[in-house]
Design an enzyme around this catalytic site. Structure first.
Site, PDB file in Angstrom:
ATOM      1  N   GLY A   1       0.868  -1.092  -0.219  1.00 18.10           N
ATOM      2  CA  GLY A   1       0.196   0.230  -0.015  1.00 18.10           C
ATOM      3  C   GLY A   1       0.854   1.157  -0.082  1.00 18.10           C
TER       4      GLY A   1
ATOM      5  N   CYS B   1       5.210  -6.070   1.762  1.00 14.28           N
ATOM      6  CA  CYS B   1       5.621  -5.026   1.712  1.00 14.28           C
ATOM      7  C   CYS B   1       4.968  -4.195   3.053  1.00 14.28           C
ATOM      8  CB  CYS B   1       5.394  -4.324   0.363  1.00 14.28           C
ATOM      9  SG  CYS B   1       6.365  -2.754   0.116  1.00 14.28           S
ATOM     10  N   TYR B   2       4.068  -3.229   2.520  1.00 13.75           N
ATOM     11  CA  TYR B   2       3.229  -2.717   3.755  1.00 13.75           C
ATOM     12  C   TYR B   2       2.424  -3.716   4.742  1.00 13.75           C
ATOM     13  CZ  TYR B   2      -0.219   0.580   5.725  1.00 13.75           C
ATOM     14  OH  TYR B   2      -1.006   1.161   6.819  1.00 13.75           O
TER      15      TYR B   2
ATOM     16  N   HIS C   1       7.909  -7.811  -3.800  1.00 17.00           N
ATOM     17  CA  HIS C   1       6.256  -8.141  -4.206  1.00 17.00           C
ATOM     18  C   HIS C   1       6.373  -9.667  -5.260  1.00 17.00           C
ATOM     19  CE1 HIS C   1       4.229  -4.389  -3.281  1.00 17.00           C
ATOM     20  NE2 HIS C   1       5.736  -3.833  -3.453  1.00 17.00           N
TER      21      HIS C   1
ATOM     22  N   GLU D   1       4.098 -11.187  -6.328  1.00 16.99           N
ATOM     23  CA  GLU D   1       2.767 -11.185  -7.144  1.00 16.99           C
ATOM     24  C   GLU D   1       3.284 -10.458  -8.666  1.00 16.99           C
ATOM     25  OE1 GLU D   1       3.342  -9.197  -4.987  1.00 16.99           O
ATOM     26  OE2 GLU D   1       2.156  -7.312  -4.813  1.00 16.99           O
TER      27      GLU D   1
ATOM     28  N   ASP E   1     -19.244 -11.363 -21.692  1.00 13.94           N
ATOM     29  CA  ASP E   1     -19.855 -11.357 -20.394  1.00 13.94           C
ATOM     30  C   ASP E   1     -21.370 -11.840 -20.318  1.00 13.94           C
ATOM     31  OD1 ASP E   1     -17.431 -10.395 -19.831  1.00 13.94           O
ATOM     32  OD2 ASP E   1     -18.012  -8.293 -19.498  1.00 13.94           O
TER      33      ASP E   1
ATOM     34  N   LYS F   1     -11.878 -11.251 -16.063  1.00 14.66           N
ATOM     35  CA  LYS F   1     -12.221 -11.465 -17.587  1.00 14.66           C
ATOM     36  C   LYS F   1     -11.748 -12.749 -18.065  1.00 14.66           C
ATOM     37  CE  LYS F   1     -13.998  -9.378 -21.051  1.00 14.66           C
ATOM     38  NZ  LYS F   1     -15.304  -8.425 -21.081  1.00 14.66           N
TER      39      LYS F   1
END
Ligand code: XMP
Length: 516
Positions: free
Chosen positions: A53, A80-81, A169, A171, A227, A372
């Site tokens: 964050g 991290c944060y 990170h 990710e 969708d 998606k």
């Protein structure tokens, strides 16, 4: 099915964490950092990941979770944060770092028996750092499991092996072995199983729809886009014979689109399809209107009227619907944590979400949990053809926002022809699926040209093609020049009334994807 909770502290990467967890076939949900402890108990996650964050944990009003959440005994991974939050709550000290660390760093692994399993001890691996604060004093009862040259506490764990923190990170793709670290957390630390598959999703979702709908009827607006098509297919699978799909031709569709989509939907949904040709109604209502927001409002309102009429005139022997199927996706549902206040409305997007109260329809939203590409994966399992699943997004107001100024019927024809040529050239070059969205725009100006020996004074077509992750930001697509050359020369030669073609080289921001 067990799940993971991701607490969002406003990182730009929060959705990426969710993507990675789901790619590991584990179901997860993102919730704002201030979600209540009782909600978390209800979710009963097998693990909690605290995102990064933009704030600093030592700030006065630093976002922090209900302490009860951290005390539930659920395994925690702070990124991290998030690592700052966990370690600070255990008595660690986070301070402003002397130098910001941003970009690649070499991580040296000291312990490789759980979070960092599979890494060679004392070998280094590349990780992605992005922080201005760092842990200066370790909390008691914790140990370092990896370090980098600037972050002596780059990865740590509590001795009970229930709490982990990483300064980098895992990710983002730049962390070479990030996927492995997250999987280690899921499978080794939390003891989760990889049971989130599309087949599983379809089975549990159709069961949920059956339970919600009972013997009631469901009506769905369907546009032929990914969708709405997947939504309707799921509902039909769950409650066959109880679904009506309304496909409205608003007169603002692309060349041959109404016919092609109608044929596909007719084949797929049979009797459930209600086709309404409302082109004249829309085009009459739009006559003389130039303002883009007014165009959107008129189209939105007319759509609701047409949809309501179709939904309320049930076919013989059938009751009217009491449920509305809607293709809401997960990114629309996530309550985003905004650190800069609410964002301004740039364009009012219209969808069936704006149906009037008096219709009293309960929502059925089977895609609420999906991103998606997961919707496409579900569509594939449901047998929807590749070409339908990979169509470029198309705005609800259709060509109305691609004809700048008032919409005339003959201008629609010009735009349809030019657009079809552009898309055909893109397909022929094998580039259609490399591009997020491509289309032609008809400009409200005339320019001078020459054709044979004659001077012309004709219209201008702008071509736009973009790459994007989610439509929120975008960059213009770098075409090989010969493709633009061919599209341009074909449009100017084959489309009557056009003598000039330009290519839009604007990114978003500052431009938007559509011109209106
Ligand atoms: P903008 O132009 O806002 O577009 O950068 C971002 C994405 O949204 C689509 N778009 C719309 N979709 N109703 C829709 O359903 C709208 O009014 C609308 N306006 C833009 C656009 O095509 C792009 O994919």
């Amino acid at each position: 099915m067990s799940s993971v909770l991701i607490l969002d502290f406003g990182s730009q990467y929060t959705q990426l964490i969710a993507r990675r967890v789901r790619e590991a076939k584990v179901y997860c949900e993102i919730h704002p950092y201030n979600v209540s402890a009782s909600k978390v108990r209800e979710l009963a996650p097998a693990g909690i990941i605290l995102s990064g964050g933009p704030a600093s944990v030592y700030d006065q009003d630093a976002p922090s979770p209900d302490p009860a959440i951290l005390e539930m005994g659920t395994p925690l991974l702070g990124i991290c944060y998030g690592m700052g939050i966990i370690t600070q709550s255990d008595g660690g000290v986070v301070e402003k770092a002397a130098a910001h660390e941003y970009g690649h760093a070499e991580l040296v692994v000291h312990e490789n028996d759980d979070l960092l399993a599979g890494f060679d001890l004392d070998e280094s691996t590349v990780v992605w750092m992005s922080h201005g604060d760092r842990l200066e004093a370790m909390p008691e009862g914790w140990e370092v499991i990896a370090a980098s040259s600037n972050s002596p506490y780059a990865a740590l764990r509590k001795l009970d092996r229930k709490r982990y923190g990483v300064q980098f990170h895992p990710e983002v793709v730049h962390t070479r072995e990030g996927r492995r670290i997250l999987e280690n957390f899921l499978f080794r630390v939390c003891g989760l199983e990889a049971d989130w598959t599309m087949e599983n999703f379809i089975e549990t979702t159709t069961a949920k729809i059956r339970k919600q709908v009972g013997r009631g009827r469901v009506v769905c607006g369907i546009s032929g886009g990914v969708d709405s098509t997947v939504t309707a297919a799921l509902i039909q699978k769950a409650v066959p014979g109880q679904l009506d799909c309304v496909f409205v031709d608003n007169g603002l569709l692309r060349k041959n689109e109404a016919g092609e989509v109608r044929a596909f939907l007719g084949e797929r949904f049979g009797d459930a399809l209600i086709f309404v040709d409302a082109s004249d109604r829309f085009l009459d209502a739009l006559e003389g209107v130039s303002d883009p927001e007014l165009k959107r409002k008129i189209i939105g309102r007319t759509f609701i009227e047409v949809f309501e009429e179709a939904a309320h005139s049930p076919r013989e022997g059938k009751a009217s619907a009491s449920f509305l199927g809607q293709g809401t996706l997960y990114p629309d549902v996530i309550e985003s944590v905004s650190v800069n206040g609410p964002s301004a409305t740039i364009k009012s997007h219209h969808n069936v979400g704006g149906l009037p109260e008096h219709m009293k329809l309960d929502l059925v939203e089977p895609l609420r949990e999906l991103f998606k590409d997961e919707v496409r994966a579900a569509g594939r399992v449901l047998g929807i053809p590749h070409s339908m699943l990979w169509r470029h997004p198309f705005p609800g107001p259709g060509l109305a926002v691609r004809i700048l100024g008032p919409i005339r019927r003959d201008d629609l024809e010009i735009l349809r022809e030019a657009d079809a040529i552009f898309i055909e050239e893109i397909r022929d070059a094998g580039l259609y699926e490399d591009i997020w969205q491509a289309f032609a725009v008809l400009l409200p100006i005339h320019t001078v040209g020459v054709q044979g020996d004659d001077r012309t004074y004709d219209r201008v077509i702008a071509l736009r093609a973009i790459v994007s992750e989610d439509g929120m930001t975008a960059d213009w697509f770098r075409f090989p020049p010969e493709i633009l050359a061919k599209a341009s020369s074909r449009i100017a030669n084959e489309v009557h009334g056009v003598n000039r073609v330009v290519y839009d080289v604007s990114s978003k921001p500052p431009a938007t994807v559509e011109w209106e």
